[in-house]
Structures are given as structure tokens and as C-alpha cells.
Write a protein that holds these residues in place. Structure first.
Motif, mmCIF file in Angstrom:
data_model
loop_
_atom_site.group_PDB
_atom_site.id
_atom_site.type_symbol
_atom_site.label_atom_id
_atom_site.label_comp_id
_atom_site.label_asym_id
_atom_site.label_seq_id
_atom_site.Cartn_x
_atom_site.Cartn_y
_atom_site.Cartn_z
ATOM 1 N N TYR A 43 12.859 5.846 -29.020
ATOM 2 C CA TYR A 43 13.863 5.559 -27.989
ATOM 3 C C TYR A 43 14.465 4.170 -28.144
ATOM 4 O O TYR A 43 14.870 3.544 -27.168
ATOM 5 N N THR A 65 16.085 3.800 -21.922
ATOM 6 C CA THR A 65 15.509 4.873 -21.113
ATOM 7 C C THR A 65 16.472 6.059 -21.067
ATOM 8 O O THR A 65 17.666 5.909 -21.371
ATOM 9 N N GLY A 140 7.766 11.503 -28.580
ATOM 10 C CA GLY A 140 8.818 11.257 -29.564
ATOM 11 C C GLY A 140 8.298 11.329 -30.991
ATOM 12 O O GLY A 140 8.934 11.917 -31.870
#
Length: 151
Positions: A43, A65, A140
Motif C-alpha cells: 500500500y 490508506t 497484501g
């Protein structure tokens, strides 16, 4: 994924996250320590990741985010034992010493690795936030390794 929280001790509030990954430890290590790969699953804002993966070496990344807020993160590497153990120091505003998170990789066969993340925080609230963030990182990473096992 398994999660374990330990009650408050004199050292703080701890959590441990464990997950089985379908990749060799060297591949998981590479995904965690290569800026371009890390940015794809962690991210991170493209171009924001810098890593000097050696004891005392610095790292930084700006995380975005799902809501679009961006948070710059910085720190240094405390321990580097490729491809099995990595301890990161994370700078925390207002705290004199960095927070540390330890990543351990244990191979369970040629294409199976168990990843364990451990961190101790000063408060239960800090621990809960760090644990949630670490869970998102593992999500992720798991997706990245499944989508691109040889990247």
C-alpha cells in the motif's frame, strides 16, 4: 492466519501474527526487501519506498490508506539475517526510541513458508492499530505472491 495477543507486561502490549505462504523463504524475503516489489503489495505510494537493507540502514515509505490518506513512515534495520529474520526499527513521533517489529520466515518445504510478525507496543490502542496494519500487510503480501510468484 493465527493471531495471538499477550496481556500487558512490564515491556508493553504484544501481538504475534502467523500466516502460511505458498512461496519459498527467499521469494518472501525478496518481496519484503526490494523497494519496487514492496511498493506493489504494501500500500505504498509509488516512488516513496527506499531501503538500505543492512543493520543500521534506513528505510522509508509513504503508505496510502484505502480512504486516500497518506502516512510517511521511516526507520532503520536493526537485524538482517537473510532470508530468515528481519527486525525493523520504526520511528514513532514523540517516542525517543524506535518501535521494533520482527519478521521471521520458516520454510516448511520448497514452496511453503510460515511468516511470523511480532511487535510490542506501549499501549493496547497502539498494539491494536499496529496489529491491524500488520494484518493488512500480510493480506497484501499473500495476494502479491499468489498473483506474481516469480516477480
Amino acid at each position: 492466519m493465527s493471531t495471538e495477543q499477550t496481556p500487558a507486561t512490564a515491556n508493553g502490549f504484544s501481538y504475534t501474527l502467523t500466516r502460511a505462504l505458498e512461496a519459498p523463504a527467499a521469494r518472501v524475503w525478496q518481496a519484503w526487501t526490494t523497494p519496487g516489489q514492496y511498493a506493489r503489495w504494501a500500500y505504498a505510494v509509488p516512488g516513496s519506498v527506499e531501503m538500505d537493507v543492512r543493520p543500521g540502514g534506513a528505510w522509508k515509505a509513504t503508505v496510502r490508506t484505502p480512504e486516500g490518506a497518506e502516512f510517511p513512515l521511516t526507520g532503520s534495520y536493526v537485524e538482517v539475517a537473510e532470508p530468515h529474520r528481519l527486525t525493523l526499527g520504526m520511528d514513532v513521533p514523540g517516542r525517543p526510541d524506535p518501535a521494533t517489529m520482527t519478521l521471521e520466515l520458516t520454510e516448511q518445504g520448497p514452496r511453503n513458508t510460515v511468516i511470523t510478525l511480532r511487535q510490542t507496543c506501549d499501549t493496547a490502542e497502539e498494539r491494536d492499530g499496529a496489529e491491524q496494519g500488520s494484518g493488512m500487510l500480510l493480506d497484501g503480501l499473500t495476494g502479491f505472491l499468489a498473483d506474481d510468484p516469480k516477480a
